[in-house]
Design an enzyme around this catalytic site. Structure first.
Site, PDB file in Angstrom:
ATOM      1  CB  CYS A  63      41.085   7.094  20.016  1.00 61.69           C
ATOM      2  SG  CYS A  63      39.715   6.490  19.012  1.00 61.69           S
TER       3      CYS A  63
ATOM      4  NE  ARG B 194      44.000   9.513  11.734  1.00 57.26           N
ATOM      5  CZ  ARG B 194      43.812   8.603  12.683  1.00 57.26           C
ATOM      6  NH1 ARG B 194      42.827   8.727  13.554  1.00 57.26           N
ATOM      7  NH2 ARG B 194      44.630   7.563  12.797  1.00 57.26           N
ATOM      8  CG  ASP B 195      45.637   8.666  16.033  1.00 59.41           C
ATOM      9  OD1 ASP B 195      44.623   8.929  16.672  1.00 59.41           O
ATOM     10  OD2 ASP B 195      46.228   7.570  16.115  1.00 59.41           O
TER      11      ASP B 195
ATOM     12  CG  HIS C  48      48.212   3.105  15.202  1.00 60.75           C
ATOM     13  ND1 HIS C  48      48.209   4.133  14.278  1.00 60.75           N
ATOM     14  CD2 HIS C  48      47.376   3.518  16.205  1.00 60.75           C
ATOM     15  CE1 HIS C  48      47.403   5.104  14.684  1.00 60.75           C
ATOM     16  NE2 HIS C  48      46.887   4.752  15.861  1.00 60.75           N
TER      17      HIS C  48
ATOM     18  CG  ASN D 122      49.570   7.268  17.614  1.00 61.00           C
ATOM     19  OD1 ASN D 122      48.556   7.879  17.352  1.00 61.00           O
ATOM     20  ND2 ASN D 122      49.767   6.024  17.267  1.00 61.00           N
TER      21      ASN D 122
ATOM     22  CG  HIS E  47      47.022   5.291  20.767  1.00 61.95           C
ATOM     23  ND1 HIS E  47      46.666   6.609  20.697  1.00 61.95           N
ATOM     24  CD2 HIS E  47      46.673   4.753  19.571  1.00 61.95           C
ATOM     25  CE1 HIS E  47      46.105   6.872  19.520  1.00 61.95           C
ATOM     26  NE2 HIS E  47      46.102   5.750  18.810  1.00 61.95           N
TER      27      HIS E  47
HETATM   28  P1  HMG Z   1      26.767   7.252   9.698  1.00 59.44           P
HETATM   29  O1  HMG Z   1      25.996   8.310  10.434  1.00 59.44           O
HETATM   30  O2  HMG Z   1      26.466   5.837   9.992  1.00 59.44           O
HETATM   31  O3  HMG Z   1      26.673   7.504   8.126  1.00 59.44           O
HETATM   32  O4  HMG Z   1      28.303   7.549   9.948  1.00 59.44           O
HETATM   33  P2  HMG Z   1      25.442   7.416   7.157  1.00 59.44           P
HETATM   34  O5  HMG Z   1      25.953   6.760   5.925  1.00 59.44           O
HETATM   35  O6  HMG Z   1      24.236   6.839   7.839  1.00 59.44           O
HETATM   36  O7  HMG Z   1      25.121   8.959   6.829  1.00 59.44           O
HETATM   37  C1  HMG Z   1      24.583   9.856   7.782  1.00 59.44           C
HETATM   38  C2  HMG Z   1      24.952  11.277   7.389  1.00 59.44           C
HETATM   39  O8  HMG Z   1      26.360  11.407   7.440  1.00 59.44           O
HETATM   40  C3  HMG Z   1      24.558  11.656   5.969  1.00 59.44           C
HETATM   41  O9  HMG Z   1      24.270  13.050   5.973  1.00 59.44           O
HETATM   42  C4  HMG Z   1      25.809  11.440   5.170  1.00 59.44           C
HETATM   43  O10 HMG Z   1      25.872  12.235   4.019  1.00 59.44           O
HETATM   44  C5  HMG Z   1      26.859  11.871   6.178  1.00 59.44           C
HETATM   45  P3  HMG Z   1      22.749  13.603   6.010  1.00 59.44           P
HETATM   46  O11 HMG Z   1      22.095  12.946   4.820  1.00 59.44           O
HETATM   47  O12 HMG Z   1      22.198  13.143   7.333  1.00 59.44           O
HETATM   48  O13 HMG Z   1      22.941  15.085   5.920  1.00 59.44           O
HETATM   49  N1  HMG Z   1      28.160  11.221   5.943  1.00 59.44           N
HETATM   50  C6  HMG Z   1      29.328  11.882   5.789  1.00 59.44           C
HETATM   51  N2  HMG Z   1      29.643  13.184   5.808  1.00 59.44           N
HETATM   52  C7  HMG Z   1      30.933  13.503   5.577  1.00 59.44           C
HETATM   53  N3  HMG Z   1      31.909  12.595   5.346  1.00 59.44           N
HETATM   54  C8  HMG Z   1      31.627  11.280   5.335  1.00 59.44           C
HETATM   55  C9  HMG Z   1      30.288  10.883   5.548  1.00 59.44           C
HETATM   56  N4  HMG Z   1      29.677   9.679   5.606  1.00 59.44           N
HETATM   57  C10 HMG Z   1      28.385   9.900   5.828  1.00 59.44           C
HETATM   58  N5  HMG Z   1      32.584  10.375   5.123  1.00 59.44           N
HETATM   59  C11 HMG Z   1      30.672   7.358   9.652  1.00 59.44           C
HETATM   60  C12 HMG Z   1      29.319   6.659   9.541  1.00 59.44           C
HETATM   61  C13 HMG Z   1      31.752   6.325   9.565  1.00 59.44           C
HETATM   62  C14 HMG Z   1      30.797   8.370   8.549  1.00 59.44           C
HETATM   63  C15 HMG Z   1      30.727   8.096  11.024  1.00 59.44           C
HETATM   64  O14 HMG Z   1      30.461   7.180  12.052  1.00 59.44           O
HETATM   65  C16 HMG Z   1      32.047   8.769  11.280  1.00 59.44           C
HETATM   66  O15 HMG Z   1      32.405   9.722  10.595  1.00 59.44           O
HETATM   67  N6  HMG Z   1      32.789   8.296  12.289  1.00 59.44           N
HETATM   68  C17 HMG Z   1      34.059   8.926  12.662  1.00 59.44           C
HETATM   69  C18 HMG Z   1      35.045   7.855  12.914  1.00 59.44           C
HETATM   70  C19 HMG Z   1      36.399   8.457  13.224  1.00 59.44           C
HETATM   71  O16 HMG Z   1      36.867   9.354  12.551  1.00 59.44           O
HETATM   72  N7  HMG Z   1      37.043   7.929  14.283  1.00 59.44           N
HETATM   73  C20 HMG Z   1      38.369   8.346  14.642  1.00 59.44           C
HETATM   74  C21 HMG Z   1      39.386   7.823  13.683  1.00 59.44           C
HETATM   75  S1  HMG Z   1      39.746   6.087  13.884  1.00 59.44           S
HETATM   76  C22 HMG Z   1      41.020   6.062  15.033  1.00 59.44           C
HETATM   77  O17 HMG Z   1      41.383   7.088  15.579  1.00 59.44           O
HETATM   78  C23 HMG Z   1      41.736   4.752  15.267  1.00 59.44           C
HETATM   79  C24 HMG Z   1      43.080   4.670  14.551  1.00 59.44           C
HETATM   80  O18 HMG Z   1      43.924   5.750  14.921  1.00 59.44           O
HETATM   81  C25 HMG Z   1      43.778   3.342  14.896  1.00 59.44           C
HETATM   82  C26 HMG Z   1      43.848   3.056  16.395  1.00 59.44           C
HETATM   83  O19 HMG Z   1      44.348   3.895  17.145  1.00 59.44           O
HETATM   84  O20 HMG Z   1      43.399   1.984  16.748  1.00 59.44           O
HETATM   85  C27 HMG Z   1      42.903   4.718  13.028  1.00 59.44           C
HETATM   86 MG    MG Z   2      45.151   5.805  16.738  1.00 61.98          MG
END
Ligand code: HMG
Ligand code: MG
Length: 314
Positions: free
Chosen positions: A253, A27-28, A220, A262, A222
């Protein structure tokens, strides 16, 4: 005791005997690959190889918006293609109810909600404020628990934010505590951009552990600045016994420009085993997995131990 007076013999006596490693490479790691989406069968094969190398907790997918993280668009197919092992917990990121519904349908064992300790990062990552994200997570956690799933929490940018700079440990503690209160069994503390040094990590975890028991915290780290192993060691000394890592150091990220992958799982296992700490990981097998995926992606293997041990009996 002043930190510089530790010797290996005094350290190992006080460290945990067993550490839980959460493999986040699929995933990450893969979420950050540029280029066309990796085929679900390639990801599933990687996950199966990781399970065969002894990893028992594998974050395999993210049910996020495919427009934001295109590499995770085939998450459901990946879960379909995995050969399930009873001893392995397969988890996925679920930022909201839509993500949870998709994850449940795909048959995950565990989900993770992911918050942040800075407003700017929260906005960039999840398109909402910290408070709004936590509000969204509550029903997600409740529904996941009702469905019999375990729920993990993340706090990103626990030391530095790429947009706001240094982050207050009390902010991290506040978000972590709220995640625990809503039912997360564990909170993983993300040094998202890998700028933390051990002293700052210790300062942060000391504050957080006044609010959340240290046994419920995970690290966690990086490895952007090469500090990840040192930070892990510091967290270990502070009592943390769960660490996230990524095979071959894959990843970064998408919302933290310049952040590298990571800590490599091979490097983590090598250090822990060297300290006499059990992980259940077969390092020799893992090294092959790391090299295979690096070759497949056309990347340099991001694990030092992996590179050194590759081709040797270990
Ligand atoms: P949004 O645009 O604010 O969502 O996204 P919304 O509720 O306003 O909906 C807009 C549209 O998105 C709608 O579709 C929803 O159906 C769709 P439309 O009606 O326009 O056709 N939608 C979705 N579709 C599929 N799956 C979903 C979903 N939710 C809404 N779950 C949201 C908000 C959070 C979904 C968006 O901003 C997003 O997906 N962000 C991605 C965040 C991400 O994956 N970041 C990377 C991972 S975190 C990370 O790496 C850090 C970590 O490793 C720790 C560290 O290192 O610190 C964990
Ligand atoms: Mg991470």
């Amino acid at each position: 005791m002043p930190l510089n007076t530790y010797s290996p013999s005094t350290m190992t006596r006080s460290l945990a005997k067993h550490v839980k490693v959460v493999e986040v490479g699929p995933r990450d790691g893969l979420q950050n690959e540029s280029g066309p989406m990796l085929h679900a069968s390639v990801k599933a094969n990687l996950i199966d190889q990781l399970a065969a190398a002894g990893l028992t907790h594998i974050e395999v997918a993210a049910f996020v918006h495919p427009k934001w993280v295109p590499q995770m668009a085939n998450s459901a197919q990946v879960l379909q293609l995995i050969t399930r092992h009873k001893h392995v917990s397969y988890s996925a990121l679920t930022p909201n109810m839509k993500g949870l519904e998709r994850a449940i349908e795909a048959g995950v064992d565990e989900v993770a909600v992911f918050g942040a300790a800075s407003e700017s990062f929260s906005q960039r990552n999840t398109n909402c404020s910290i408070a709004q994200a936590l509000e969204r997570f509550e029903p997600v956690a409740k529904a996941a628990l009702d469905a019999g799933l375990k729920v993990r929490g993340y706090v990103s940018v626990v030391v530095d934010c790429p947009y706001e700079g240094p982050v207050s440990p009390s902010m991290v503690a506040d978000v972590a505590e709220q995640l625990i209160d809503m039912g997360c069994y564990e909170v993983s503390l993300g040094d998202t951009i890998g700028t933390a040094t051990p002293g700052r990590m210790l300062e942060m975890v000391n504050v957080v552990s006044q609010h959340v028991p240290v046994r419920q915290l995970a690290g966690h780290c990086h490895n952007t600045y090469g500090q990840a192993l040192a930070n892990v060691l510091m967290l270990l000394e502070a009592g943390v016994t769960t660490f996230d890592s990524s095979v071959a150091g894959l990843g970064g990220c998408p919302y933290a420009k310049g952040a590298s992958g990571n800590l490599a799982t091979e490097d983590l296992a090598y250090m822990l085993h060297g300290l006499g700490i059990k992980t259940g990981i077969h390092l020799d097998r893992l090294v092959r997995v790391g090299q295979n995926i690096s070759d497949l992606l056309g990347r340099t293997n991001g694990s030092n131990a992996g590179q050194a041990l590759n081709g040797q009996a270990c």
